[in-house]
Design an enzyme around this catalytic site. Structure first.
Site, mmCIF file in Angstrom:
data_model
loop_
_atom_site.group_PDB
_atom_site.id
_atom_site.type_symbol
_atom_site.label_atom_id
_atom_site.label_comp_id
_atom_site.label_asym_id
_atom_site.label_seq_id
_atom_site.Cartn_x
_atom_site.Cartn_y
_atom_site.Cartn_z
ATOM 1 N N LYS A 42 -69.390 -22.211 10.062
ATOM 2 C CA LYS A 42 -68.878 -21.785 9.500
ATOM 3 C C LYS A 42 -66.662 -22.835 10.823
ATOM 4 C CE LYS A 42 -69.326 -19.667 6.624
ATOM 5 N NZ LYS A 42 -70.139 -20.356 6.012
ATOM 6 N N GLY A 44 -66.563 -25.597 9.067
ATOM 7 C CA GLY A 44 -65.762 -26.323 8.322
ATOM 8 C C GLY A 44 -66.702 -27.872 8.012
ATOM 9 N N TRP A 70 -76.368 -30.412 1.405
ATOM 10 C CA TRP A 70 -77.364 -30.986 2.274
ATOM 11 C C TRP A 70 -78.544 -31.810 2.101
ATOM 12 C CZ3 TRP A 70 -77.094 -26.436 -1.261
ATOM 13 C CH2 TRP A 70 -77.707 -26.317 -2.564
ATOM 14 N N HIS A 99 -75.987 -27.332 13.910
ATOM 15 C CA HIS A 99 -75.505 -26.522 14.562
ATOM 16 C C HIS A 99 -76.551 -25.970 15.222
ATOM 17 C CE1 HIS A 99 -73.621 -25.259 10.673
ATOM 18 N NE2 HIS A 99 -74.169 -24.360 10.002
ATOM 19 N N ARG A 121 -62.946 -25.297 14.745
ATOM 20 C CA ARG A 121 -62.411 -24.683 14.620
ATOM 21 C C ARG A 121 -61.935 -23.616 15.068
ATOM 22 N NH1 ARG A 121 -63.793 -21.970 8.786
ATOM 23 N NH2 ARG A 121 -60.836 -21.453 7.996
ATOM 24 N N SER A 129 -64.474 -16.155 8.724
ATOM 25 C CA SER A 129 -65.201 -16.822 7.959
ATOM 26 C C SER A 129 -67.099 -15.642 8.668
ATOM 27 C CB SER A 129 -65.274 -18.283 7.964
ATOM 28 O OG SER A 129 -66.353 -18.041 6.891
ATOM 29 N N MET A 223 -63.864 -27.958 -4.433
ATOM 30 C CA MET A 223 -64.926 -28.369 -4.201
ATOM 31 C C MET A 223 -65.058 -26.640 -4.599
ATOM 32 S SD MET A 223 -65.084 -30.040 0.342
ATOM 33 C CE MET A 223 -66.864 -29.105 0.267
ATOM 34 N N GLY A 250 -60.405 -21.205 3.159
ATOM 35 C CA GLY A 250 -60.199 -22.479 3.383
ATOM 36 C C GLY A 250 -58.921 -22.608 3.574
HETATM 37 P P1 A3P Z 1 -63.317 -19.767 4.788
HETATM 38 O O1 A3P Z 1 -64.538 -18.773 5.169
HETATM 39 O O2 A3P Z 1 -62.119 -19.191 6.221
HETATM 40 O O3 A3P Z 1 -62.964 -19.704 4.403
HETATM 41 P P2 A3P Z 1 -69.022 -24.540 7.358
HETATM 42 O O4 A3P Z 1 -69.144 -25.210 5.820
HETATM 43 O O5 A3P Z 1 -69.143 -24.594 8.339
HETATM 44 O O6 A3P Z 1 -70.091 -22.929 6.817
HETATM 45 O O7 A3P Z 1 -67.861 -23.909 7.124
HETATM 46 C C1 A3P Z 1 -67.289 -23.012 5.627
HETATM 47 C C2 A3P Z 1 -66.003 -22.616 5.828
HETATM 48 O O8 A3P Z 1 -64.899 -23.715 5.821
HETATM 49 C C3 A3P Z 1 -65.013 -21.688 4.720
HETATM 50 O O9 A3P Z 1 -63.495 -21.003 5.577
HETATM 51 C C4 A3P Z 1 -64.864 -22.270 3.883
HETATM 52 O O10 A3P Z 1 -64.047 -22.117 2.452
HETATM 53 C C5 A3P Z 1 -64.466 -23.886 4.081
HETATM 54 N N1 A3P Z 1 -64.525 -25.239 3.171
HETATM 55 C C6 A3P Z 1 -65.288 -25.164 3.013
HETATM 56 N N2 A3P Z 1 -64.271 -26.345 2.189
HETATM 57 C C7 A3P Z 1 -63.213 -26.378 3.176
HETATM 58 C C8 A3P Z 1 -62.064 -27.111 1.957
HETATM 59 N N3 A3P Z 1 -62.213 -28.338 1.787
HETATM 60 N N4 A3P Z 1 -60.855 -27.240 2.794
HETATM 61 C C9 A3P Z 1 -60.635 -26.129 3.351
HETATM 62 N N5 A3P Z 1 -61.782 -24.850 3.795
HETATM 63 C C10 A3P Z 1 -62.674 -25.843 2.887
#
Ligand code: A3P
Length: 290
Positions: A42, A44, A70, A99, A121, A129, A223, A250
């Site tokens: 979570k 990013g 992936w 991870h 983060r 998240s 995205m 996001g």
């Molecule tokens: P939130 O749940 O706070 O929205 P991971 O990929 O490590 O699982 O992280 C997921 C988090 O990254 C989610 O956060 C998701 O919305 C955010 N995320 C993914 N793509 C993004 C983008 N283009 N810009 C901003 N946040 C992004």
């Protein structure tokens, strides 16, 4: 679906991690040209997988539009890794993701000059998240309450282990590995300069048109609509996005919508204790408090 694999004391979802898949990751022979993206969940991960594949695609968007994240940057510790690795394009640097904690992977990494991109983060936003993600992902237990989830996060007993150990373990190796640290917050606030920093580290310069292409295709709006990165290709049995979206908000600072003042104080106290000797400074600790 909800089986658990315990690895070095850390709980991992059993359906995608097995003793064998974990052994494969830890004994992996890195090549000097490999690029490994390392994150606590979570932070990013999907976003930076997208940025890295865009930096290396040299203007050819086919993989970005058609291949899921992936399979463009497979997770090393997951059961599908060997198969996905064999499908990567042999002419480009291999993009890999993990991870896992540093203790597991660092010995193998140190035998190479592979590049490591660590993404951190604000842990308060990671927690929020992750809390929502636990409700969506059927391979993770439903959190009973936000308070209990927060306590587990601070103790480091939740799935994927301690955020504090993850960050300190990896960033403690900055001198030993070929590593670049970026934060979710800087990518959010200064996407262009962060993408330039990444492309310089990867020795993959971008022309002005390529830079625009990267910016456009890694935006949250793009995205969210792209089935190859928004996890809509994954079955409802694995991720039930009727309970919440994978690309949820996001934004930076959503924790303020979730934490009570008491939870915030509790978090700050643990953060200060656990991070005080780390020598690590992040955008979220600017001004002396998280
Ligand atoms: P939130 O749940 O706070 O929205 P991971 O990929 O490590 O699982 O992280 C997921 C988090 O990254 C989610 O956060 C998701 O919305 C955010 N995320 C993914 N793509 C993004 C983008 N283009 N810009 C901003 N946040 C992004």
């Amino acid at each position: 679906m909800d089986t658990v694999e315990v690895f070095n004391g850390v709980r991992l979802p059993g359906f995608m991690h097995t003793p064998e898949s974990l052994r494969t990751a830890c004994s992996f022979q890195f090549q000097d040209t490999d690029v490994l993206l390392v994150t606590f969940p979570k932070s990013g991960t999907t976003w930076v997988q997208q940025v890295l594949s865009l930096i290396f695609c040299e203007g050819h968007l086919w993989p970005i539009l058609h291949l899921p994240n992936w399979s463009r940057a497979p997770w090393m510790e997951q059961v599908s890794f060997s198969h996905l690795l064999s499908q990567l394009e042999p002419t480009r640097p291999r993009l890999l993701t993990t991870h896992l904690h540093a203790t597991a992977l660092a010995p193998a990494l140190m035998r190479s000059k592979a590049r490591v991109v660590y993404v951190a983060r604000n842990p308060k936003d990671v927690l929020v998240s992750f809390y929502h993600f636990h409700r969506v992902a059927n391979f993770l237990p439903d959190p009973s309450s936000f308070e209990e989830f927060l306590d587990e996060f601070l103790k480091g007993t939740g799935f994927f282990g301690s955020w504090f150990d993850h960050v300190k373990g990896w960033l403690g190796l900055q001198r030993d590995l070929n590593m670049l640290l970026i934060t979710y917050e800087e990518l959010y606030q200064e996407p262009r300069s962060t993408i330039r920093k990444l492309s310089a580290f990867l020795q993959q310069p971008l022309g002005p048109a390529e830079e625009e292409l990267v910016l456009e295709h890694c935006s949250f709006s793009f995205m969210s609509q792209s089935s190859v990165v928004n996890y809509s290709l994954v079955s409802k049995q694995i991720m039930d996005q009727s309970r919440g979206k994978f690309l949820r908000k996001g934004v930076v600072g959503d924790w303020r919508e979730h934490f009570t003042p008491e939870q915030n104080e509790k978090f700050n106290a643990v953060y200060q204790t656990k991070m005080k000797d780390s020598g690590l400074h992040f955008p979220w600790t600017r001004g002396g408090h998280i």
